[in-house]
Design an enzyme around this catalytic site. Structure first.
Site, PDB file in Angstrom:
ATOM      1  N   HIS A 442       0.711  -1.401   0.064  1.00  0.00           N
ATOM      2  CA  HIS A 442      -0.024   0.127  -0.075  1.00  0.00           C
ATOM      3  C   HIS A 442       1.076   1.300  -0.229  1.00  0.00           C
ATOM      4  CE1 HIS A 442      -4.069  -2.164   1.505  1.00  0.00           C
ATOM      5  NE2 HIS A 442      -3.793  -2.357   0.184  1.00  0.00           N
ATOM      6  N   GLU A 684      -1.334 -17.286 -20.244  1.00  0.00           N
ATOM      7  CA  GLU A 684      -0.533 -16.353 -19.237  1.00  0.00           C
ATOM      8  C   GLU A 684       0.111 -17.431 -18.494  1.00  0.00           C
ATOM      9  OE1 GLU A 684      -2.652 -14.735 -16.132  1.00  0.00           O
ATOM     10  OE2 GLU A 684      -4.593 -15.872 -15.954  1.00  0.00           O
ATOM     11  N   ASP A 708       2.482 -12.922 -15.308  1.00  0.00           N
ATOM     12  CA  ASP A 708       1.396 -14.928 -14.776  1.00  0.00           C
ATOM     13  C   ASP A 708       2.737 -15.185 -15.960  1.00  0.00           C
ATOM     14  OD1 ASP A 708       0.710 -14.770 -12.727  1.00  0.00           O
ATOM     15  OD2 ASP A 708      -0.801 -13.991 -13.449  1.00  0.00           O
ATOM     16  N   ARG A 718       7.254 -13.841  -8.993  1.00  0.00           N
ATOM     17  CA  ARG A 718       6.870 -12.565  -9.457  1.00  0.00           C
ATOM     18  C   ARG A 718       6.795 -11.525  -8.460  1.00  0.00           C
ATOM     19  NH1 ARG A 718       0.428 -11.852 -11.685  1.00  0.00           N
ATOM     20  NH2 ARG A 718       0.209 -10.437 -11.010  1.00  0.00           N
ATOM     21  N   CYS A 755      -2.503  -7.402 -21.947  1.00  0.00           N
ATOM     22  CA  CYS A 755      -2.644  -6.948 -20.121  1.00  0.00           C
ATOM     23  C   CYS A 755      -1.940  -6.788 -19.691  1.00  0.00           C
ATOM     24  CB  CYS A 755      -4.755  -7.396 -19.959  1.00  0.00           C
ATOM     25  SG  CYS A 755      -5.077  -8.820 -19.416  1.00  0.00           S
TER      26      CYS A 755
HETATM   27  C1  PEP Z   1      -1.156 -11.479 -16.108  1.00  0.00           C
HETATM   28  O1  PEP Z   1      -0.742 -12.200 -15.240  1.00  0.00           O
HETATM   29  O2  PEP Z   1      -0.721 -10.445 -17.109  1.00  0.00           O
HETATM   30  C2  PEP Z   1      -2.141 -10.314 -15.465  1.00  0.00           C
HETATM   31  C3  PEP Z   1      -2.903  -9.545 -16.824  1.00  0.00           C
HETATM   32  O3  PEP Z   1      -3.267 -10.955 -14.642  1.00  0.00           O
HETATM   33  P1  PEP Z   1      -2.758 -10.741 -13.232  1.00  0.00           P
HETATM   34  O4  PEP Z   1      -1.889  -9.572 -12.704  1.00  0.00           O
HETATM   35  O5  PEP Z   1      -4.186 -10.047 -12.847  1.00  0.00           O
HETATM   36  O6  PEP Z   1      -2.779 -11.977 -12.450  1.00  0.00           O
HETATM   37 MG    MG Z   2      -2.389 -13.329 -14.031  1.00  0.00          MG
END
Ligand code: PEP
Ligand code: MG
Length: 826
Positions: A442, A684, A708, A718, A755
């Site tokens: 945060h 992913e 991911d 990550r 994304c």
């Molecule tokens: C990703 O894994 O790139 C993704 C967009 O989903 P999240 O970050 O919510 O796992």
């Molecule tokens: Mg993801």
């Protein structure tokens, strides 16, 4: 009649214990079993619902004693209590006695008509007879604590190794303690824990000893002096740990030059300023006995009330924008019955003073989060401690210390709480550099909303810099320069200027479509997680939402959101979007975010566990509720639905079947929904890349989740700062996966987006456009910059850059390639 419940991982073990106990008393006792799980391949486990049913079956006002074997049995038993009414819960006693001996002792005692207190005492003392026979002196919880034992030899030591008493060091500690005949106990002084047995790995692990914590060791017995000396030596030798091999690989990497450190980028921007070392002080508390428990409880209530008012005013603080919502979570913590109930019990039943009762409970709760395997959840420990300190200050009438800076500076600290961060004077704090924390803390989120550049997870060397030492940080790539030379300063200043100018220009053109110079259009959408973020996305020029993370609906609560609640939120977002596309990702939650009310527990490898679609396919009630809400809200809007964490074709088929089932039910009930809604999946997981051609025939679109995908491609968690730098989405291994996925989608005639965070990295923009992505979905703040970057590109040239990048051998080389070509561009 007093009930007895046996909770065990094994059905056979529990049945055996029940048989043995029942034999002792001729079956005249209420004894129930909750053991094993209904999974033929993996029947060992415990289930909270089973425990609840077992308790119900033997419940009476006389009370129920629950005996558990180990690990998750305790969690399940604790969780089962949540299903009971408040009155019932007060009559249930989870007992730490050994399972077999405890069950037998409790059964005999209950059958003799003893009170629940006597039954519990019998169960707890169950090892005494066995120990006496073997000539061993047992330490029980009823025994005098070593602090009161005049014969105990005690020492207090500071644990200096980087991992604290964790895994290997804890094992060495326990092994050393076990070599002596003396009784050895240890407690974490910093965390104010109770003493535990030093020869129990489980108990030592619960102390949560971290680097810098003080531990007290108390020893009684003939070889006490020798034991103390051995343990002292072990601590002095850092538990035999060579901490240097724990440094992140990036530190040792050849590109890291002297005077330069690397951390995790947490908030964009460059800062160059003198160091201000910030060492927050925490409120220390003493324990004392109170007679008037009602007024003590009232005193706490008043302090909570004051803390609530402070948090409400922080929530309204203009400078924090929507991120002030973080303090709503803090308010929820203050109202949480799971926190208040134990505090109440400590005050009323144990006559503890409010400060001590509150701090002990807060510490336990924070510790539970801190020891979870997921970095995101570990960060929540920081929030709990922050709230805890706020109430303690208000109990003591102390005001929150402000960070008083005499000149513009970069704040250096081990960590900052959200409260510290929220009150920063943005005219004086030019940057933040901490040794703890992650990009999801945060503190990092608040730094981003305050526009303060920040780097977190920086090596501890930074803490040793004297106040006033010149420091430079780059929140874009996580680099930190100690006493930078003139050349570095000039380069960084130029970077800062260029960024500012680009941002101003980009903001002015944010609402235009992203079209390259040679007229290739790329859709730019936003990743959001709330209605508030939908608004910001539109203000920043988003053409739609490419990823709605629906997890936010399920967090910070004790029951799953109802269909109506979800329906209302999806509709509210759709209204903000005003007919722009909205891709709703179904629940992507799992082992890394253990939501107890969903029956989710921590898993040994959470990122490889029951996440996303795996969880939904196994929990169809929850899944169907969400699908119904999405479908109902879709009517009259541009919704698309997306399934996360897909690894196989069968998962997609199964998810689509469930979707079709829900659609059929809605049709039968004459409830309208968008019959033409597109269905897509996230790519992913490496397996999804490998079979992207097969998956593409099942769906209307693919969306690549590089966050991911890079961690799975590179086998680098990550959220683990030790290896997070390896999970670099610009690595050619990841870029090749993107390329392969784009090819597969386009060959099947469907569109493909991306994304992951990579979409927000302007360095990646030429490559992503060149790889042929149709849509990029990114955090709203980065939209203007990325749109601007696209408008400066030539798509054909971008293709050539992308193809060259695919053949490079590292992420750094890819970065070098892009920056060298971009500098040459007109
Ligand atoms: C990703 O894994 O790139 C993704 C967009 O989903 P999240 O970050 O919510 O796992
Ligand atoms: Mg993801």
């Amino acid at each position: 009649m007093i009930g007895i419940v046996i909770v065990s991982h094994s059905k056979q073990l529990a049945a055996g214990v029940r048989e043995l106990a029942a034999q002792m008393v001729g079956g005249d006792v209420a004894l129930a079993v909750a053991a094993g799980i209904d999974d033929p391949n993996n029947p060992l486990g415990t289930d909270a619902m089973q425990v609840y049913q077992a308790i119900e079956s033997v419940y009476s006002d006389d009370g129920v004693i629950v005996l558990m074997d180990l690990g998750s049995a305790l969690l399940s038993a604790e969780m089962a209590l949540e299903f009971l009414s408040e009155t019932q819960r007060k009559k249930i006693y989870l007992c730490e006695a050994p399972l077999v001996e405890g069950a037998i002792a409790a059964t005999i005692s209950a059958a003799s008509g003893n009170s629940i207190e006597q039954v519990i005492a019998e169960a707890r003392g169950a090892l005494t007879a066995k120990a006496a026979q073997l000539g061993i002196d047992v330490i029980t919880n009823n025994q005098q604590t070593p602090t009161n034992n005049p014969h105990a030899v005690q020492i207090q030591l500071t644990v200096a190794n980087r991992l604290g008493l964790h895994a290997r060091p804890a094992a060495r500690f326990v092994a050393t303690a076990a070599k002596f005949q003396a009784q050895i106990q240890v407690r974490n002084v910093t965390r104010n824990t109770d003493f535990v047995r030093a020869d129990s790995i489980n108990q030592v692990a619960t102390l949560g000893v971290r680097q810098g914590h003080e531990i007290a060791i108390a020893v009684t017995g003939i070889d006490a002096e020798a034991a103390i000396a051995a343990l002292q030596q072990l601590v002095a030798d850092n538990f035999g740990e060579d901490d240097s091999d724990l440094l992140p690989p990036v530190i040792a990497a050849s590109e890291t030059v002297e005077g330069e450190l690397v951390g995790i980028p947490a908030s964009l921007g460059v800062a160059i300023a003198p160091v201000f070392q910030y060492r927050p002080t925490t409120v220390q508390v003493e324990e004392y006995i109170v007679e008037d428990t009602a007024s003590e409880w009232q005193r706490l209530q008043t302090a909570i009330q004051t803390a609530t008012q402070d948090l409400q005013s922080l929530q309204r603080a203009n400078q924090l924008g929507d991120e002030a919502e973080i303090f709503s979570a803090h308010l929820l913590i203050l109202q949480d019955p799971a926190l208040l109930e134990p505090v109440r019990q400590r005050i009323f039943s144990h006559h503890q003073n409010a400060e001590f009762a509150w701090k002990s409970t807060i510490d336990e709760l924070a510790h539970n989060f801190d020891t979870l395997d997921d970095a995101y959840l570990q960060e929540r420990a920081n929030d709990i401690t922050d709230v805890g300190q706020r109430v303690l200050r208000s109990l003591r009438g102390i005001t929150i210390p402000t960070i008083e800076l005499t000149q513009p500076s970069i704040i250096v600290a081990t960590d900052l709480t959200p409260s510290d961060t929220a009150q920063l004077d943005t005219t004086k704090v030019l940057g933040i550099c901490t040794t703890r924390g992650s990009a999801t803390s945060h503190t990092a989120i608040l730094a981003r909303s305050l526009g303060i550049p920040a780097v977190v997870g920086v090596p501890a060397a930074v803490l040793h810099l004297a106040n006033g030492t010149l420091l430079a940080i780059d929140g874009t790539n996580g680099r930190v320069w100690l006493e930078p030379d003139t050349d570095t300063i000039t380069t960084l200043q130029a970077k800062r200027e260029a960024k500012l100018q680009a941002q101003q220009h980009a903001q002015a053109t944010a609402h235009q479509p992203a079209i390259t110079r040679d007229r290739k259009r790329v859709t730019i959408a936003a990743n959001i997680g709330s209605v508030a973020e939908a608004k910001i996305a539109i203000q920043n020029g988003a053409e739609g939402v490419g990823l709605l993370r629906t997890e936010f609906l399920y967090l910070n609560r004790t029951t799953a959101p109802t269909e109506e609640e979800q329906f209302a939120v999806y509709q509210a977002i759709a209204e903000v979007l005003d007919r722009r596309a909205l891709i709703i990702r179904t629940l992507d939650i799992g082992g890394d975010k253990p939501l107890h009310y969903l029956g989710l527990h921590s898993e040994p490898n959470p990122f490889l566990g029951k996440r996303g679609i795996r969880f939904c396919l196994e929990n169809q009630d929850i899944f169907k509720t969400q699908l119904r809400a999405i479908l109902r809200a879709s009517y009259g809007h541009q919704f698309k639905i997306m399934f996360p964490m897909v690894a196989t074709v069968q998962e997609v088929q199964a998810a689509k079947e469930i979707l079709a089932e829900v659609q059929t039910q809605l049709r039968r009930a004459n409830i309208p929904f968008d019959e033409t809604m597109q269905v897509g999946i996230m790519v992913e997981i490496p397996s999804a890349v490998a079979i992207a051609d097969q998956l593409a025939t099942e769906v209307d679109f693919l969306s690549i989740g590089t966050n991911d995908l890079s961690q799975y491609m590179m086998a680098a968690d990550r959220t683990n700062s030790q290896v997070a730098m390896l999970a670099d989405a610009l690595h050619p291994a990841v870029l090749r996966s993107i390329w392969q996925t784009v090819q597969a989608a386009h060959s099947s005639g469907i569109w493909v987006g991306l994304c992951g965070e990579l979409a927000a990295d302007a360095v990646a923009t030429p490559i992503l456009v060149g790889l042929g992505l149709d849509e990029l979905s990114l955090n709203p703040q980065a939209i203007p910059i990325v749109k601007h970057a696209i408008s400066e590109l030539n798509a054909v040239e971008a293709q050539a850059i992308a193809q060259r990048a695919l053949n490079l051998d590292s992420a750094d080389r890819v970065r070098e390639l892009v920056s060298s070509l971009m500098q040459k561009a007109p």
